[in-house]
Design an enzyme around this catalytic site. Structure first.
Site, PDB file in Angstrom:
ATOM      1  N   GLU A 175       0.914  -1.338  -0.014  1.00  0.00           N
ATOM      2  CA  GLU A 175       0.065  -0.047   0.020  1.00  0.00           C
ATOM      3  C   GLU A 175       0.806   1.255   0.161  1.00  0.00           C
ATOM      4  O   GLU A 175       1.709   1.364   0.776  1.00  0.00           O
ATOM      5  CB  GLU A 175      -0.854   0.197   1.311  1.00  0.00           C
ATOM      6  CG  GLU A 175      -1.903   1.033   1.397  1.00  0.00           C
ATOM      7  CD  GLU A 175      -2.493   1.345   2.703  1.00  0.00           C
ATOM      8  OE1 GLU A 175      -3.350   2.047   2.922  1.00  0.00           O
ATOM      9  OE2 GLU A 175      -1.990   0.489   3.667  1.00  0.00           O
ATOM     10  N   LYS A 219      -9.418   2.504  -2.926  1.00  0.00           N
ATOM     11  CA  LYS A 219      -9.998   1.999  -1.688  1.00  0.00           C
ATOM     12  C   LYS A 219     -11.388   2.592  -1.648  1.00  0.00           C
ATOM     13  O   LYS A 219     -11.552   3.706  -1.334  1.00  0.00           O
ATOM     14  CB  LYS A 219      -8.819   2.371  -0.495  1.00  0.00           C
ATOM     15  CG  LYS A 219      -9.133   1.772   0.642  1.00  0.00           C
ATOM     16  CD  LYS A 219      -8.167   2.094   1.881  1.00  0.00           C
ATOM     17  CE  LYS A 219      -8.421   1.351   2.978  1.00  0.00           C
ATOM     18  NZ  LYS A 219      -7.765   1.981   4.153  1.00  0.00           N
ATOM     19  N   CYS A 233      -5.196  -2.415   2.703  1.00  0.00           N
ATOM     20  CA  CYS A 233      -5.057  -2.285   4.348  1.00  0.00           C
ATOM     21  C   CYS A 233      -6.367  -3.000   5.063  1.00  0.00           C
ATOM     22  O   CYS A 233      -6.506  -4.040   4.842  1.00  0.00           O
ATOM     23  CB  CYS A 233      -5.374  -0.780   4.673  1.00  0.00           C
ATOM     24  SG  CYS A 233      -4.843  -0.131   6.201  1.00  0.00           S
TER      25      CYS A 233
END
Length: 533
Positions: free
Chosen positions: A281, A346, A396
């Site tokens: 990430e 995301k 994440c």
């Protein structure tokens, strides 16, 4: 008369002391169970996690009133979750730039919120479970825990961390039920058995609870012995950069960061080619979408590696209506020539980390969250495709949400990829707990899950939840996953998730109705007994 009054007072005082002792014991057991039962850096003993639902059930059943059952369950859960989530204070203090005076209470505040769910569980055991036959009471307790755990993943932006089933991920045989019931359903089975073991009125009842707990891994061992129905295989290389969080965004280190990942990748491909390379990430501390010297260096590194790359990067889009730039936490897929094939933004952002909840209406919250970014969620769940690979990306902590992995597989993903940066948490319990939640996603969806992080724990997880390989923490290294199964078929849980939810609601409703009926019958029986006497 005075002696009788004195005796009654003495008996009441003794009962209160016993109740206080029982509550203190339940609290101690729950604290111990949550710390050592869930993943931690000291000693992980999975069965101890069952002490949390067992203690809450016992506190609820023995409470003299509904209100006291709720309060005891709340306090037990609040203390247990605060202990298990102690690590929240670390990123708040170090990266949020808040003093310890404000950072230290954060785990307690989160624990108080999560304790509300265990408070409702204890209340449910007191109000309904106590009026049912022990077998139905166990089903009620398990179903209620499953419902509350599922609600915990949705309400208040959702935080299903420390799901009960995640405690058992070191034992793959014990978690195969997640492919049928989901993580919350499996947690419910475990919680129901724990509640029955703690409160069962007879030896037979408690033996039944132990039998259920023994049958779960026994059946799971049989499942593990079955072949994984793969439609293909892939080889993947993970590059764990171990980039210092304090230097990561410094412009002077951007090119060295690219060179660092390129060197790790080259080392990982030294012995054999791979179908995909994965970087963590925001591995790229710049906008990959811009034609800068940094992005040119990345594309050149990919061409030299002759391997497609999936990497994290910050990104932006321009909104014409408001004439503003919207920030995203993005994963980009490049082909072996360095050309961009696709990207994923995301969609479930971290509150106070990537956005501030209600920040528009409560400006003072922005002031407290100095380290918070200002991102907006993405909207596409389509897999990123290259050759036979259909990559379902989870960035994440998206990997802790079952519905996100479900959406990726529903969209056609045959391989789940979780890129993360757990450097925020240091050597606390958090990276281990995060990995445990990722294992549950692999089992629920029966997909190989590739987990690539900046500082660890990077891992390859097979569709049955077995760790094929796991790296260390705070080391720069390349890890290879060879012949990883690509799976197309879906699990029972994936196909019937909504039906399972409806069945759960129906079952809980029936149990509640039976308990209400029993409550109405009891006064009638007492009245009949008085009349006949």
């Amino acid at each position: 008369m005075q002696n009788r009054f004195t005796g009654l007072c003495s008996a009441a005082a003794t009962a209160r002391r016993h109740a206080t002792t029982d509550f203190a014991l339940a609290l101690l057991l729950a604290l111990t169970g949550t710390w050592f039962g869930f993943a931690n850096p000291v000693a992980h003993i999975p069965p101890l996690a069952l002490l949390l639902p067992g203690a809450c059930a016992l506190a609820g059943l023995r409470a003299p009133s509904a209100g006291l059952a709720l309060r005891r369950g709340w306090l037990i859960g609040a203390a247990a979750y605060a202990a298990g989530l102690y690590w929240i204070a670390l990123p708040v203090r170090i990266y949020g730039d808040l003093p310890w005076l404000l950072a230290a209470p954060c785990p307690v505040l989160v624990g108080l919120v999560l304790g509300g769910y265990t408070g409702l569980f204890a209340l449910g055991v007191h109000a309904v479970g106590a009026r049912l036959h022990w077998a139905l009471a166990a089903l009620w307790a398990g179903g209620l825990w499953a419902l509350l755990e599922a609600a915990r993943g949705v309400l208040f932006t959702g935080f299903p961390w420390l799901a009960l089933a995640s405690a058992f991920t070191p034992w793959p045989a014990a978690i195969q039920g997640a492919a049928w019931l989901g993580a919350a359903g499996l947690s419910g089975v475990l919680a129901g058995a724990a509640a029955l073991a703690a409160t069962g009125p007879t030896l037979r009842a408690r033996a039944t609870a132990l039998a259920v707990l023994a049958l779960l891994p026994a059946w799971g061992a049989w499942v593990l012995a079955q072949p994984v129905p793969a439609t293909g295989k892939a080889s993947v290389v993970i590059a764990q950069g171990n980039v210092d969080q304090s230097l990561k965004w410094d412009e002077l280190y951007r090119l060295s960061t690219v060179r660092r990942y390129a060197a790790i990748t080259e080392n990982g491909l030294r012995d054999a080619p791979a179908d995909l390379v994965v970087w963590p990430e925001t591995a790229l501390p710049f906008y990959m979408q811009e034609p800068s010297s940094f992005s040119v260096a990345v594309r050149q590194a990919v061409r030299q590696a002759k391997t497609p790359l999936l990497t994290g990067t910050p990104a932006y889009t321009f909104e014409a209506d408001t004439q503003t730039f919207l920030m995203h936490n993005r994963a980009v897929l490049l082909d072996a020539d360095g050309a961009t094939l696709g990207s994923y933004d995301k969609e479930h952002l971290v509150p106070f980390g990537e956005y501030v909840p209600f920040g528009r209406y409560l400006p003072f919250l922005k002031k407290l969250a100095h380290g918070a970014g200002d991102f907006v969620p993405g909207v596409s769940t389509a897999p990123l495709e290259h050759g036979p690979l259909r990559l379902g990306v989870l960035i994440c902590y998206e990997t802790i949400f079952p519905e996100l992995a479900q959406a990726r597989v529903a969209a056609g993903a045959n391989l789940l990829v979780n890129i993360s940066n757990d450097a925020w948490f240091g050597r606390t319990s958090a990276p281990r707990q995060h990995l445990a939640m990722s294992v549950l996603r692999a089992v629920e969806q029966r997909r190989t899950l590739v987990r690539c992080t900046n500082t660890g724990i990077s891992a390859f997880i097979d569709p049955r939840g077995r760790l094929l390989a796991a790296g260390g923490q705070f080391i720069a290294a390349a890890y290879r996953g060879q012949d990883l199964p690509l799976v197309a078929e879906t699990t029972f849980f994936h196909r019937h998730r909504m039906g399972l939810g409806a069945a759960l609601a129906l079952g809980l409703g029936l149990c509640a109705a039976l308990a209400l009926l029993e409550k109405r019958r009891t006064p009638a029986r007492l009245a009949q007994g008085g009349a006949s006497g």
